[in-house]
Design a protein around this motif. Structure first.
Motif, PDB file in Angstrom:
ATOM      1  N   ARG A 584       0.816  -1.207   0.000  1.00  0.00           N
ATOM      2  CA  ARG A 584       0.000   0.000   0.000  1.00  0.00           C
ATOM      3  C   ARG A 584       0.850   1.256   0.000  1.00  0.00           C
ATOM      4  O   ARG A 584       2.006   1.249   0.405  1.00  0.00           O
ATOM      5  N   LEU A 585       0.201   2.347  -0.418  1.00  0.00           N
ATOM      6  CA  LEU A 585       0.782   3.673  -0.292  1.00  0.00           C
ATOM      7  C   LEU A 585       0.176   4.406   0.897  1.00  0.00           C
ATOM      8  O   LEU A 585      -0.867   4.007   1.414  1.00  0.00           O
ATOM      9  N   ARG A 586       0.803   5.493   1.253  1.00  0.00           N
ATOM     10  CA  ARG A 586       0.365   6.265   2.412  1.00  0.00           C
ATOM     11  C   ARG A 586      -1.039   6.833   2.230  1.00  0.00           C
ATOM     12  O   ARG A 586      -1.866   6.789   3.142  1.00  0.00           O
ATOM     13  N   ASP A 587      -1.320   7.380   1.046  1.00  0.00           N
ATOM     14  CA  ASP A 587      -2.528   8.182   0.863  1.00  0.00           C
ATOM     15  C   ASP A 587      -3.593   7.500   0.003  1.00  0.00           C
ATOM     16  O   ASP A 587      -4.621   8.119  -0.282  1.00  0.00           O
ATOM     17  N   GLN A 588      -3.358   6.263  -0.416  1.00  0.00           N
ATOM     18  CA  GLN A 588      -4.362   5.571  -1.229  1.00  0.00           C
ATOM     19  C   GLN A 588      -4.927   4.382  -0.474  1.00  0.00           C
ATOM     20  O   GLN A 588      -4.348   3.900   0.494  1.00  0.00           O
ATOM     21  N   TRP A 589      -6.068   3.915  -0.960  1.00  0.00           N
ATOM     22  CA  TRP A 589      -6.806   2.871  -0.251  1.00  0.00           C
ATOM     23  C   TRP A 589      -7.333   1.857  -1.247  1.00  0.00           C
ATOM     24  O   TRP A 589      -8.057   2.206  -2.188  1.00  0.00           O
ATOM     25  N   HIS A 590      -6.949   0.592  -1.063  1.00  0.00           N
ATOM     26  CA  HIS A 590      -7.430  -0.511  -1.892  1.00  0.00           C
ATOM     27  C   HIS A 590      -7.417  -0.128  -3.375  1.00  0.00           C
ATOM     28  O   HIS A 590      -6.392   0.299  -3.887  1.00  0.00           O
ATOM     29  N   THR A 591      -8.538  -0.241  -4.065  1.00  0.00           N
ATOM     30  CA  THR A 591      -8.520   0.069  -5.500  1.00  0.00           C
ATOM     31  C   THR A 591      -9.060   1.460  -5.790  1.00  0.00           C
ATOM     32  O   THR A 591      -9.567   1.737  -6.871  1.00  0.00           O
ATOM     33  N   MET A 592      -8.966   2.350  -4.836  1.00  0.00           N
ATOM     34  CA  MET A 592      -9.101   3.801  -4.993  1.00  0.00           C
ATOM     35  C   MET A 592     -10.497   4.275  -5.384  1.00  0.00           C
ATOM     36  O   MET A 592     -10.638   5.397  -5.867  1.00  0.00           O
ATOM     37  N   THR A 593     -11.522   3.474  -5.181  1.00  0.00           N
ATOM     38  CA  THR A 593     -12.856   3.982  -5.496  1.00  0.00           C
ATOM     39  C   THR A 593     -13.238   5.157  -4.598  1.00  0.00           C
ATOM     40  O   THR A 593     -14.077   5.975  -4.965  1.00  0.00           O
ATOM     41  N   ARG A 594     -12.609   5.256  -3.430  1.00  0.00           N
ATOM     42  CA  ARG A 594     -12.855   6.408  -2.552  1.00  0.00           C
ATOM     43  C   ARG A 594     -11.716   7.423  -2.654  1.00  0.00           C
ATOM     44  O   ARG A 594     -11.942   8.592  -2.965  1.00  0.00           O
ATOM     45  N   THR A 595     -10.479   6.998  -2.405  1.00  0.00           N
ATOM     46  CA  THR A 595      -9.378   7.963  -2.301  1.00  0.00           C
ATOM     47  C   THR A 595      -9.052   8.653  -3.616  1.00  0.00           C
ATOM     48  O   THR A 595      -8.559   9.781  -3.616  1.00  0.00           O
ATOM     49  N   ALA A 596      -9.306   7.999  -4.757  1.00  0.00           N
ATOM     50  CA  ALA A 596      -9.000   8.634  -6.042  1.00  0.00           C
ATOM     51  C   ALA A 596      -9.866   9.859  -6.290  1.00  0.00           C
ATOM     52  O   ALA A 596      -9.561  10.674  -7.165  1.00  0.00           O
ATOM     53  N   LYS A 597     -10.939  10.023  -5.522  1.00  0.00           N
ATOM     54  CA  LYS A 597     -11.774  11.215  -5.660  1.00  0.00           C
ATOM     55  C   LYS A 597     -11.132  12.443  -5.015  1.00  0.00           C
ATOM     56  O   LYS A 597     -11.542  13.566  -5.288  1.00  0.00           O
ATOM     57  N   SER A 598     -10.153  12.231  -4.164  1.00  0.00           N
ATOM     58  CA  SER A 598      -9.530  13.330  -3.432  1.00  0.00           C
ATOM     59  C   SER A 598      -8.299  13.828  -4.178  1.00  0.00           C
ATOM     60  O   SER A 598      -7.335  13.078  -4.363  1.00  0.00           O
ATOM     61  N   SER A 599      -8.315  15.076  -4.583  1.00  0.00           N
ATOM     62  CA  SER A 599      -7.159  15.636  -5.269  1.00  0.00           C
ATOM     63  C   SER A 599      -5.950  15.696  -4.350  1.00  0.00           C
ATOM     64  O   SER A 599      -4.813  15.482  -4.780  1.00  0.00           O
ATOM     65  N   ARG A 600      -6.180  15.963  -3.076  1.00  0.00           N
ATOM     66  CA  ARG A 600      -5.052  16.076  -2.148  1.00  0.00           C
ATOM     67  C   ARG A 600      -4.396  14.717  -1.911  1.00  0.00           C
ATOM     68  O   ARG A 600      -3.171  14.603  -1.888  1.00  0.00           O
ATOM     69  N   SER A 602      -4.422  12.274  -3.984  1.00  0.00           N
ATOM     70  CA  SER A 602      -3.847  11.814  -5.249  1.00  0.00           C
ATOM     71  C   SER A 602      -2.551  12.529  -5.598  1.00  0.00           C
ATOM     72  O   SER A 602      -1.860  12.128  -6.533  1.00  0.00           O
ATOM     73  N   ALA A 603      -2.217  13.601  -4.872  1.00  0.00           N
ATOM     74  CA  ALA A 603      -1.074  14.428  -5.240  1.00  0.00           C
ATOM     75  C   ALA A 603       0.255  13.875  -4.746  1.00  0.00           C
ATOM     76  O   ALA A 603       1.305  14.252  -5.264  1.00  0.00           O
ATOM     77  N   HIS A 604       0.246  12.990  -3.762  1.00  0.00           N
ATOM     78  CA  HIS A 604       1.509  12.553  -3.154  1.00  0.00           C
ATOM     79  C   HIS A 604       2.320  11.701  -4.117  1.00  0.00           C
ATOM     80  O   HIS A 604       3.462  12.011  -4.453  1.00  0.00           O
ATOM     81  N   LEU A 605       1.767  10.592  -4.576  1.00  0.00           N
ATOM     82  CA  LEU A 605       2.424   9.719  -5.550  1.00  0.00           C
ATOM     83  C   LEU A 605       1.398   9.441  -6.645  1.00  0.00           C
ATOM     84  O   LEU A 605       0.690   8.443  -6.603  1.00  0.00           O
ATOM     85  N   PRO A 606       1.306  10.328  -7.628  1.00  0.00           N
ATOM     86  CA  PRO A 606       0.182  10.284  -8.559  1.00  0.00           C
ATOM     87  C   PRO A 606       0.280   9.253  -9.664  1.00  0.00           C
ATOM     88  O   PRO A 606      -0.653   9.127 -10.462  1.00  0.00           O
ATOM     89  N   GLU A 607       1.383   8.515  -9.719  1.00  0.00           N
ATOM     90  CA  GLU A 607       1.574   7.584 -10.826  1.00  0.00           C
ATOM     91  C   GLU A 607       2.051   6.237 -10.287  1.00  0.00           C
ATOM     92  O   GLU A 607       2.849   6.187  -9.355  1.00  0.00           O
ATOM     93  N   PRO A 608       1.568   5.130 -10.864  1.00  0.00           N
ATOM     94  CA  PRO A 608       2.063   3.812 -10.426  1.00  0.00           C
ATOM     95  C   PRO A 608       3.553   3.662 -10.723  1.00  0.00           C
ATOM     96  O   PRO A 608       4.061   4.206 -11.708  1.00  0.00           O
ATOM     97  N   PHE A 609       4.258   2.954  -9.859  1.00  0.00           N
ATOM     98  CA  PHE A 609       5.708   2.881 -10.002  1.00  0.00           C
ATOM     99  C   PHE A 609       6.227   1.516  -9.556  1.00  0.00           C
ATOM    100  O   PHE A 609       5.528   0.736  -8.906  1.00  0.00           O
ATOM    101  N   LEU A 610       7.481   1.279  -9.895  1.00  0.00           N
ATOM    102  CA  LEU A 610       8.205   0.086  -9.465  1.00  0.00           C
ATOM    103  C   LEU A 610       9.488   0.533  -8.804  1.00  0.00           C
ATOM    104  O   LEU A 610      10.340   1.154  -9.445  1.00  0.00           O
ATOM    105  N   GLU A 611       9.637   0.238  -7.503  1.00  0.00           N
ATOM    106  CA  GLU A 611      10.899   0.509  -6.832  1.00  0.00           C
ATOM    107  C   GLU A 611      11.912  -0.556  -7.238  1.00  0.00           C
ATOM    108  O   GLU A 611      11.626  -1.760  -7.159  1.00  0.00           O
ATOM    109  N   ILE A 612      13.097  -0.110  -7.659  1.00  0.00           N
ATOM    110  CA  ILE A 612      14.139  -1.021  -8.090  1.00  0.00           C
ATOM    111  C   ILE A 612      15.482  -0.489  -7.609  1.00  0.00           C
ATOM    112  O   ILE A 612      15.712   0.724  -7.587  1.00  0.00           O
TER     113      ILE A 612
END
Length: 875
Positions: A584-600, A602-612
């Motif tokens: 998980r990320l700090r500011d997102q929740w499951h598959t984002m049906t709720r948190t993706a509605k919040s602009s604030r 969504s602003a922290h890490l707005p794009e999916p990523f791969l840590e390598i």
């Protein structure tokens, strides 16, 4: 109307298992003012970034407001009639095990109870399982094996009374921030030490005395090593050991363990053993990193063994502590929401338990064996053995392991019902019947948090459209199938009283869960029920378990189990050399049906990523911000590379939140194998194996708009902003007409400004209407170099110089959001550090407020502070 004169309602946050109390007041415009409840024992007024922004997540733009049958709007009578008749016909023709329910920790306890009663008591099938299977089933199994019941021994107060906190497989700072802040306060006030056990360096490591970056899946070996050390130092509690069986066998196995499999140095092992053995008051907190494993149950028991051997359990400041991921995962466990349980912690395999439940419900029959657990359930759907499926408040087409196969299985099922608040999920789009359910702020009932505290969730907004509570939907289907009296509920209070009464029967079998003291609550008493920790009986309320050495096994003694390290199911090989960790990320929740509605949020890490790791990135010749393709035999994903030494070489990490609605190429659970713990049935989500290669796009794009986006590129993301949406795009083939591509992307015929350089592959478009920016697109042959966070603020403004892609001198770019609670960007923080000579995280907070609410950004603030120190020294 500003809502100032409207009443404040006490309720409970709908996110993680901390179970924070919230104070809600309508703003008079359909929204809510949300504050932490200072009187709630879980959070004492604190909220994390997600809880603080709940008011931003209530919009009705994507709400499902009416039932739908085969995509067409229908009335409730038709929809419920269809559901009842199709389930009845399927059971009549193929038997009860041809139907299944897949439910969720988002349900309230009363909803969960009715669903479990309908399936196990009246459909006659145990094929009801929950997405909580994916996060805490191994804990349930480990608790039952050791204690006889699924009992959390301690309370949150223990976190403040412990002298050592061990976080294993738990990034508490991001996933349960309010609890983490309680621990940091204890560290400040009483010197509590903190150990983090995690292959990744996470935000939780920032406040730790020791970080053990162990090899994935080697937790059993580590805690076996600890148990052996406990015995060697003479720390077995002989008195408490009289309440335990299996000690000698567990010790013999522990002494034979090869600790080299942990990948830890002797120095780190000794440091951990010294801390644990030398500290009387120890709490070991564990979560998904322990549970989500093919040896998850054994990991849990290895932890429990150490606490049982030393008697460090059930006393203030001591004990093993499982923290749950969902707001009502515990409530689901209590009502028997798992396929292998009955309500009130009764066992489905126990004939006396079954007869008691069947008699209490006046049910036709109760299944005699466990039903299909989540992974096996969807395999049965794919094989056609389950022909009617009802999915409630969860998105398995994204969140299940082997998500592509699960999506295809649901799509091919004869009859699928989805109850949800929106039709815009990967799963809802596959339904034959969609049922509009009430959302969090419209629901009334109870939830149970990780320390057994039952709290009321209260409706504060009216149900929109035709939305109905889940318990009412389920009960009406039960009535339409002929079970009128069993499901003749008029309110959640009535359901709660029945459930509390059943717990009294369960207590007669020596079960731990007993809230029979609440079975006679009046409607008014239920409405005003204050948070209360179970058990709640005529003689006892709350407290800890097992400090008296009495357990819920037949002989009253705890069981220590001899458990051995087992490697994860998949091993790296030449074809798939990387171990994939998801989370998980700090500011997102499951598959984002709720948190993706919040602009604030969504602003922290707005794009999916791969840590390598940098070494792996160098070997693969990946540049920062490159796109990478992650693959195995199950599927593939395209993600943005995030090069960091937070992961170990050979290991990578990807968040699990993105979906077909927000970033179709980033559905990472499509790559997670469905290998499960043989005891708990919980899948291994932390150790799949993958290959990684650069995704060499021909073009890259960044887009902003005031309305919705309609991307068609092979790689795209959609993220909410204050001004509309932002999007990253990439593709291997350029469109024939870039302007037409841009107009289709934004669905606009507005006037356009164009800056075009086809030779270099640079194309920029700005669409204006009535003097305001509608949308803009920036395209280049390499990842687009523009000031994204500034440009994302421009839709709806005049933005005359938007095509420059840069923030003007008088409009500084705040940079990526670091503190979501107060919307503070990275550039703002760095500037303040340099100009104000700030030298501590607390100083940053005093100047900018960043890090002063939930504190989950403090690790990032410390990192920025550390980076700026060499510059300050050079000056």
């Amino acid at each position: 109307m500003d809502g100032a004169g409207l009443p404040t309602t006490r309720s409970t946050c709908p996110y993680c298992g901390v179970g924070c109390g919230v104070l809600l007041r309508p703003d008079g415009q359909g929204g809510l003012d949300v504050r932490g409840d200072p009187d709630h024992p879980a959070n004492r007024g604190k909220l994390c970034s997600k809880g603080s922004q709940l008011g931003q997540t209530l919009g009705l733009d994507d709400r499902l407001l009416s039932p739908k049958i085969d995509g067409e709007t229908a009335d409730w009578d038709s929809a419920l009639g269809t559901v009842a008749s199709r389930f009845a016909a399927t059971i009549a023709e193929y038997g009860p095990d041809s139907v299944a329910l897949y439910v969720s920790g988002q349900l309230l306890t009363e909803d969960y109870y009715v669903a479990n009663k309908l399936a196990k008591g009246f459909f006659g099938t145990a094929n009801i399982d929950t997405n909580s299977r994916l996060c805490m089933a191994s804990t349930v199994a480990g608790h039952k094996r050791a204690f006889g019941t699924d009992t959390v021994p301690g309370t949150y107060d223990d976190l403040e009374q412990a002298d050592l906190i061990v976080l294993t497989g738990s990034n508490l700072a991001w996933c349960h921030p309010v609890l983490y802040q309680r621990i940091l306060a204890a560290r400040k006030n009483r010197g509590t030490r903190i150990v983090v056990i995690d292959p990744r360096r996470t935000a939780s490591c920032d406040g730790a005395d020791l970080h053990l970056a162990l090899a994935p899946g080697s937790d059993v070996a580590l805690f076996n090593g600890l148990l052996s050390e406990i015995a060697q130092r003479g720390l077995i509690d002989a008195d408490f050991a009289g309440n335990v069986t299996g000690l000698d066998e567990a010790l013999a196995t522990a002494r034979s363990e090869d600790l080299s499999v942990t990948g830890l140095s002797d120095t780190d092992l000794s440091a951990f053993f010294d801390l644990w053995c030398g500290t009387e008051k120890v709490v070991t907190i564990f979560s998904q990193g322990v549970n989500q494993s093919t040896s998850g149950s054994d990991k849990v028991n290895a932890i429990l063994n150490c606490h049982l051997a030393t008697g460090r359990i059930g006393q203030p400041g001591t004990g093993p502590f499982s923290v749950t991921g969902q707001p009502n995962a515990m409530g689901g466990r209590e009502v028997g929401g798992l396929a292998n349980m009955l309500a009130c912690h009764l066992d489905i395999e126990n004939a006396e338990h079954r007869q008691t439940v069947q008699g209490f419900w006046s049910a036709p029959a109760v299944p005699t064996s466990a039903g299909l657990k989540a992974v096996d359930m969807f395999r049965a759907v794919g094989e056609g053995r389950i022909k009617a499926l009802w999915i409630i408040h969860t998105n398995p087409a994204v969140s299940m392991p082997e998500a592509d196969r699960v999506r295809d299985a649901i799509d091919g099922c004869d009859f699928v019902v989805v109850s949800d608040v929106t039709e815009r999920t990967d799963t809802a789009r596959l339904a034959n019947v969609l049922l509009p359910a009430t959302a969090w702020a419209e629901k009334s009932g109870t939830v149970t948090n990780s320390d057994r505290t039952i709290s009321r969730q209260r409706a504060v907004l009216p149900a929109p459209g035709d939305a109905r509570p889940d318990w009412a939907i389920l009960a009406e289907v039960g009535r339409r199938m002929g079970w009128q009296s069993a499901f003749d509920y008029q309110s959640p209070a009535e359901i709660f009283r029945e459930y509390a009464a059943l717990s009294g029967f369960a207590a007669r079998f020596g079960r731990d869960f007993d809230i029979s003291g609440l079975q006679n609550l009046s409607d008014e008493e239920y409405d005003t029920l204050a948070p209360v920790r179970w058990p709640v009986t005529a003689t006892r309320v709350g407290g800890r378990f097992f400090g008296d050495g009495r357990f819920f096994t037949p002989d009253g003694k705890a069981r220590m189990l001899a458990v051995n390290h087992r490697a994860p199911a998949a091993s790296p090989c030449d074809a798939r050399p990387f171990v994939l960790n998801t989370g998980r990320l700090r500011d997102q929740w499951h598959t984002m049906t709720r948190t993706a509605k919040s602009s604030r949020l969504s602003a922290h890490l707005p794009e999916p990523f791969l840590e390598i790791h940098p070494k792996d990135a160098a070997r693969l010749r990946l540049s920062p911000a490159a796109l990478v393709r992650v693959e195995n035999d199950l599927g593939s994903a395209i993600l943005r590379a995030r090069i960091t030494d937070a992961v170990r070489p050979g290991e990578v990490f990807a968040p699990m939140h993105w979906t077909g609605e927000t970033a179709p190429s980033a559905r990472i659970d499509a790559l997670v194998a469905g290998a499960c713990d043989p005891v708990s049935g919980q899948p291994e989500s932390k150790a799949s194996t993958v290959s990684i290669s650069e995704y060499r796009a021909r073009w890259y794009g960044f887009a902003v708009c005031s309305g919705d986006l309609h991307p068609t590129a092979p790689y795209w993301t959609r993220t909410r902003t204050d001004a509309g949406y932002r999007s990253e795009l990439a593709g291997k083939a350029e469109p024939d007409d870039w302007e037409e591509f841009a107009r289709d992307l934004f669905a606009t015929d507005a006037a356009v400004q164009i800056v075009d350089d086809p030779k270099r592959g640079n194309h920029r478009f700005a669409f204006h209407a009535e003097g305001r920016l509608v949308a803009a697109l920036f395209v280049s042959r390499s990842p687009t170099a523009v000031t994204r966070d500034y440009i994302a603020t421009l839709p709806g403004t005049e933005a005359p110089a938007v095509l420059s892609g840069r923030a003007p001198a008088d409009r500084p770019d705040p940079g990526p959001t670091i503190c979501s609670c107060f919307g503070v960007g990275m550039n703002t923080i760095v500037q303040a550090i340099e100009e104000q000579a700030l030298t501590s995280v607390d100083a940053i907070g005093a100047h900018l407020q960043a890090g002063t609410n939930c504190g989950s950004c403090r690790a990032e603030l410390a990192f920025l502070l550390e980076k700026s120190r060499p510059m300050q020294a050079a000056e």
